[in-house]
Write an enzyme that holds these catalytic residues in place. Structure first.
Site, PDB file in Angstrom:
ATOM      1  CB  ILE A 133      40.452  49.602  36.825  1.00 43.92           C
ATOM      2  CG1 ILE A 133      41.868  49.359  36.262  1.00 43.92           C
ATOM      3  CG2 ILE A 133      39.503  50.038  35.715  1.00 43.92           C
ATOM      4  CD1 ILE A 133      41.967  48.163  35.328  1.00 43.92           C
ATOM      5  CB  CYS A 134      36.191  51.175  37.744  1.00 43.66           C
ATOM      6  SG  CYS A 134      34.433  51.546  37.694  1.00 43.66           S
ATOM      7  CB  ILE A 135      34.414  51.444  42.246  1.00 50.72           C
ATOM      8  CG1 ILE A 135      33.939  52.061  43.565  1.00 50.72           C
ATOM      9  CG2 ILE A 135      34.373  49.916  42.263  1.00 50.72           C
ATOM     10  CD1 ILE A 135      32.480  51.805  43.873  1.00 50.72           C
ATOM     11  CB  THR A 191      42.646  54.680  34.920  1.00 54.78           C
ATOM     12  OG1 THR A 191      42.189  55.465  33.807  1.00 54.78           O
ATOM     13  CG2 THR A 191      42.156  53.254  34.760  1.00 54.78           C
TER      14      THR A 191
END
Length: 219
Positions: A133-135, A191
């Site tokens: 998720i994210c980074i 995502t």
């Protein structure tokens, strides 16, 4: 079903992104999944005052800080193996780039915490699903590169981070914040979440889809 959630502290600027982590935990709980939270027992790189944004003159431990989000129900990840889990999900937050790796300081030449590298490598070897998720996809790209492997993943629309993912040998695919990218060959789901999200609702939509997909892959 046992799904691990790997944390890097408590707070977006020096640990795990709290919203992303709690949304993940809630989605897993609603699906009646046995959730195992974990973090490395190491010192944080530094401590950030999340009110002022300034660095603080104190020391904190990643496992101890992560236990705040876990309400104490957490393990030292050194005690967890790929064989203990059916899947692994890694929320974002700058702790991932400062504590789980040193990407914040070293860029694409970064190194990965040994226990993080070990566990992710075990999951990849066992072909068990991993959600990033994210980074977190950036760290996945680095681990894959160390093994002469690659995957298709998303960081959303952040051009500089996408460029680094490509430099590490993986393929970046732009993705709306409410969606996800699935790499079926490597069982990796990604995502953007707060790489692009303007509010918690936008972040939640993509994260909930990621969790649902990870569960489907396990089944």
């Amino acid at each position: 079903m046992k799904i691990g959630v790997l944390l890097s502290g408590c707070g977006v600027n020096d640990g795990s992104e709290i919203h992303e982590t709690v949304i993940t935990m809630l989605a897993l709980d609603r699906a009646d999944v046995e959730t195992h939270l974990m973090a490395p027992n190491i010192d944080q790189m530094h401590v950030i005052n999340h009110y002022t944004g300034q660095e603080m003159d104190e020391f904190r431990n990643v496992l101890v800080e992560s236990a705040r989000i876990a309400r104490g129900n957490i393990k030292d990840m050194a005690e967890v193996t790929g064989g203990d889990l059916d899947a692994l999900i890694i929320p974002g937050g700058f702790g991932l780039a400062k504590n789980l790796s040193d990407y914040a300081m070293s860029g694409i030449e970064c190194s990965i915490n040994p226990d993080v590298y070990r566990l992710v490598s075990e999951m990849l070897l066992l072909k068990k699903p991993i959600g990033a998720i994210c980074i977190a996809p950036l760290m996945m790209a680095k681990i894959l590169a160390e093994q002469n492997q690659s995957a298709t993943m998303t960081i959303g629309k952040d051009e500089s981070t996408a460029k680094d993912i490509k430099a590490m040998g993986s393929t970046h695919k732009e993705c709306p914040v409410e969606e996800m990218v699935i790499d079926d060959e490597n069982n990796i789901v990604t995502t953007p979440a707060y790489m692009d999200a303007k509010n918690i609702s936008e972040a939640a939509e993509g994260i909930e889809k990621l969790v649902e997909q990870i569960i489907l892959m396990v089944k």
